[in-house]
Write an enzyme that holds these catalytic residues in place. Structure first.
Site, mmCIF file in Angstrom:
data_model
loop_
_atom_site.group_PDB
_atom_site.id
_atom_site.type_symbol
_atom_site.label_atom_id
_atom_site.label_comp_id
_atom_site.label_asym_id
_atom_site.label_seq_id
_atom_site.Cartn_x
_atom_site.Cartn_y
_atom_site.Cartn_z
ATOM 1 N N ASN A 115 57.293 112.479 115.492
ATOM 2 C CA ASN A 115 57.649 111.096 115.170
ATOM 3 C C ASN A 115 58.612 110.539 116.211
ATOM 4 O OD1 ASN A 115 60.455 110.120 113.980
ATOM 5 N ND2 ASN A 115 60.261 112.290 113.445
ATOM 6 N N MET A 117 60.028 107.314 115.334
ATOM 7 C CA MET A 117 60.230 106.110 114.529
ATOM 8 C C MET A 117 61.361 105.250 115.123
ATOM 9 S SD MET A 117 57.954 106.708 112.274
ATOM 10 C CE MET A 117 58.166 105.492 111.011
ATOM 11 N N PHE A 119 64.790 105.061 114.102
ATOM 12 C CA PHE A 119 65.714 104.477 113.099
ATOM 13 C C PHE A 119 65.238 103.103 112.616
ATOM 14 C CE2 PHE A 119 69.834 106.807 114.740
ATOM 15 C CZ PHE A 119 69.321 108.004 114.247
ATOM 16 N N ASN A 142 72.859 109.182 105.138
ATOM 17 C CA ASN A 142 72.729 109.579 106.547
ATOM 18 C C ASN A 142 72.913 108.335 107.425
ATOM 19 O OD1 ASN A 142 71.329 110.054 109.113
ATOM 20 N ND2 ASN A 142 70.624 111.968 108.204
ATOM 21 N N SER A 178 69.052 112.536 116.475
ATOM 22 C CA SER A 178 67.676 112.042 116.577
ATOM 23 C C SER A 178 67.305 111.930 118.050
ATOM 24 C CB SER A 178 67.554 110.667 115.920
ATOM 25 O OG SER A 178 66.337 110.073 116.348
ATOM 26 N N ASN A 180 65.076 110.002 119.139
ATOM 27 C CA ASN A 180 64.348 108.745 119.323
ATOM 28 C C ASN A 180 65.213 107.509 119.538
ATOM 29 O OD1 ASN A 180 61.876 110.114 118.952
ATOM 30 N ND2 ASN A 180 62.292 110.164 116.754
ATOM 31 N N THR A 181 66.522 107.692 119.620
ATOM 32 C CA THR A 181 67.414 106.600 120.015
ATOM 33 C C THR A 181 68.011 107.014 121.353
ATOM 34 O OG1 THR A 181 67.918 105.964 117.743
ATOM 35 C CG2 THR A 181 69.529 105.336 119.400
ATOM 36 N N LYS A 221 74.735 116.365 111.349
ATOM 37 C CA LYS A 221 73.350 116.844 111.527
ATOM 38 C C LYS A 221 73.079 117.086 113.001
ATOM 39 C CE LYS A 221 68.601 116.079 110.119
ATOM 40 N NZ LYS A 221 67.708 115.347 109.225
ATOM 41 N N ASN A 250 67.687 118.817 112.951
ATOM 42 C CA ASN A 250 66.803 117.673 113.115
ATOM 43 C C ASN A 250 65.507 118.144 113.814
ATOM 44 O OD1 ASN A 250 65.934 114.929 113.347
ATOM 45 N ND2 ASN A 250 68.079 114.300 113.425
ATOM 46 N N GLY A 273 58.130 120.444 111.194
ATOM 47 C CA GLY A 273 57.117 121.254 110.524
ATOM 48 C C GLY A 273 57.134 122.703 110.996
ATOM 49 N N GLY A 302 60.788 123.056 108.979
ATOM 50 C CA GLY A 302 59.606 123.915 108.863
ATOM 51 C C GLY A 302 59.499 124.718 107.585
HETATM 52 C C1 FMN Z 1 58.794 110.734 110.137
HETATM 53 C C2 FMN Z 1 60.142 111.376 110.159
HETATM 54 C C3 FMN Z 1 61.266 110.565 110.156
HETATM 55 C C4 FMN Z 1 62.533 111.151 110.172
HETATM 56 N N1 FMN Z 1 63.624 110.350 110.155
HETATM 57 C C5 FMN Z 1 64.860 110.898 110.151
HETATM 58 C C6 FMN Z 1 66.019 110.072 110.088
HETATM 59 O O1 FMN Z 1 65.939 108.849 110.007
HETATM 60 N N2 FMN Z 1 67.234 110.693 110.109
HETATM 61 C C7 FMN Z 1 67.369 112.050 110.168
HETATM 62 O O2 FMN Z 1 68.496 112.554 110.155
HETATM 63 N N3 FMN Z 1 66.284 112.857 110.212
HETATM 64 C C8 FMN Z 1 65.049 112.308 110.194
HETATM 65 N N4 FMN Z 1 63.949 113.123 110.238
HETATM 66 C C9 FMN Z 1 64.142 114.586 110.390
HETATM 67 C C10 FMN Z 1 64.067 115.319 109.053
HETATM 68 O O3 FMN Z 1 65.085 114.900 108.186
HETATM 69 C C11 FMN Z 1 64.167 116.850 109.264
HETATM 70 O O4 FMN Z 1 65.441 117.141 109.795
HETATM 71 C C12 FMN Z 1 63.109 117.376 110.234
HETATM 72 O O5 FMN Z 1 61.887 116.729 110.038
HETATM 73 C C13 FMN Z 1 62.891 118.888 110.068
HETATM 74 O O6 FMN Z 1 62.453 119.206 108.766
HETATM 75 P P1 FMN Z 1 60.889 119.428 108.375
HETATM 76 O O7 FMN Z 1 60.325 120.403 109.354
HETATM 77 O O8 FMN Z 1 60.913 119.906 106.959
HETATM 78 O O9 FMN Z 1 60.237 118.101 108.512
HETATM 79 C C14 FMN Z 1 62.659 112.562 110.211
HETATM 80 C C15 FMN Z 1 61.516 113.370 110.193
HETATM 81 C C16 FMN Z 1 60.260 112.804 110.166
HETATM 82 C C17 FMN Z 1 59.053 113.690 110.149
#
Ligand code: FMN
Length: 353
Positions: A115, A117, A119, A142, A178, A180-181, A221, A250, A273, A302
């Site tokens: 992703n 995205m 923020f 958050n 993140s 993505n910023t 985080k 993250n 994942g 994951g």
């Molecule tokens: C589509 C998407 C958007 C996310 N947006 C944020 C976010 O806005 N802030 C944040 O701290 N983490 C964000 N995350 C990260 C998740 O909170 C998590 O830390 C990360 O996906 C690892 O966990 P997972 O493997 O169970 O997905 C995002 C993850 C995904 C997939």
């Protein structure tokens, strides 16, 4: 049923559209009063699941990670799925659209998501309005900075969010990880991070004393892409600034050992994942071992099975969170012992065994 019927249908469509569709569906099901009916299916009430972490009592250790309910619109409804806590955000002071679409990609062969995205959110003040109703679940707030805010002024953005959310969340998460910023991860460096957390903690104490309430737990985080030296810095910073703990981790910018191929792998953004699981567990273990368990850790990254959840807890996590596993596996996480126990099992079911 989810993996054999629902998921294949959902996966035919654009992931972001499916996310919005699911929110609408959950809202409708809730409005007509059906969501309460599913609560007993997913909720496991058991004393053995309860945890007291950074001064808060959690009814179970499994939370929904940030980024799922960014704008705090569905936290009560989502709690019916058995989560012990829901983290809203990342929220920024001003609303922002995030990156141009398409920005969310499924890597099916890897049970993963990329992703970028960026923020996208309606801004912290809109979220505050949503948070004014009764909370049926513990809520983490958050917080981040707007894309247009330069890093030198980032503190102001975090302060605005902290101040706005103080009365409405149970704990705070400072998101500097993140991918993505642009430039955000530079705030993880020792100097700027220490300053940011020190200022937030000072404000925290001041607000608590003015309002005659307890200070709010503050967690940091972090990215899974930090080096061991940077992780040692994080341990020092937590001790120095006296914040309450760390969320690890993250998403990652690494693209290692993936089965997916082609253009998908070239998509910019954070990978979550299954491919993230081992690295995030490694980070949790490193922090726990090198700090001598000095602070609580929320483990995320994951978790797609009860075994993955236990692995995170064994590595030193006090609580865990899911995001991508929720999409790929649904809520049951396997249906072993189907004969002897016809009720589907959630992560919490396995944790009490
Ligand atoms: C589509 C998407 C958007 C996310 N947006 C944020 C976010 O806005 N802030 C944040 O701290 N983490 C964000 N995350 C990260 C998740 O909170 C998590 O830390 C990360 O996906 C690892 O966990 P997972 O493997 O169970 O997905 C995002 C993850 C995904 C997939």
């Amino acid at each position: 049923m989810y993996k054999s019927v629902i998921r294949p249908i959902l996966f035919l469509f654009d992931p972001e559209k499916v996310h919005h569709f699911s929110f609408t569906l959950i809202r409708i099901v809730s409005k007509i009063g059906l969501l309460g009916l599913i609560r007993p299916i997913f909720n496991v009430e058991d004393k053995r699941l309860e945890r007291e972490v950074f001064g808060i009592k959690f009814k179970n250790p499994v939370g929904l990670a940030a980024g799922f309910d960014k704008n705090a619109v569905l936290y009560n409804e989502l709690s019916n799925f058995g989560f012990g806590f829901v983290e809203i955000g990342t929220l920024t002071p001003k609303p922002q659209d995030g990156n141009p679409k398409k920005r969310l990609f499924r890597l099916k062969a890897d049970s993963a998501i990329i992703n970028r995205m960026g923020f996208n959110n309606l801004g912290v003040f809109e979220a505050v309005e949503k948070l004014k109703k009764e909370h049926k679940v513990l809520i983490g707030g958050n917080i981040g900075k707007n894309k247009i805010t330069p890093n030198e002024e980032a503190l102001k953005d975090y302060m605005i969010c902290f101040d706005a959310l103080f009365d409405y969340v149970d704990y705070f998460v400072v998101n500097v990880s993140s991918p993505n910023t642009p430039g955000l991860r530079e705030l993880q460096d020792k100097g700027p991070l220490t300053r940011l957390l020190r200022e937030l903690e000072t404000t925290n104490k001041k607000m608590a004393s003015e309002k005659s309430v307890k200070r709010k737990p503050i967690l940091l985080k972090i990215a899974p892409d930090l080096t061991n030296d940077q992780l040692l810095d994080i341990i020092d910073i937590v001790a120095e600034t006296k914040i309450d703990g760390v969320i690890a981790t993250n998403t990652t910018i690494e693209r290692k050992n993936l089965k997916s191929h082609g253009l998908l792998l070239e998509e910019a953004g954070g990978l979550s994942g299954k491919p993230l699981k081992d690295r995030s567990t490694e980070v949790i273990r490193f922090l726990s071992d090198h700090s001598n368990k000095a602070f609580p850790i929320i483990g995320v990254g994951g978790i797609h099975s009860p075994k993955d959840a236990l692995e995170k807890l064994d590595a030193g996590a006090d609580l865990i969170q899911l995001w991508t596993g929720f999409i790929y596996e649904g809520l049951y996480f396997g249906q072993e012992n189907k004969q002897s126990n016809p009720r589907p099992k959630s992560v919490n079911d396995y944790l009490v065994q």
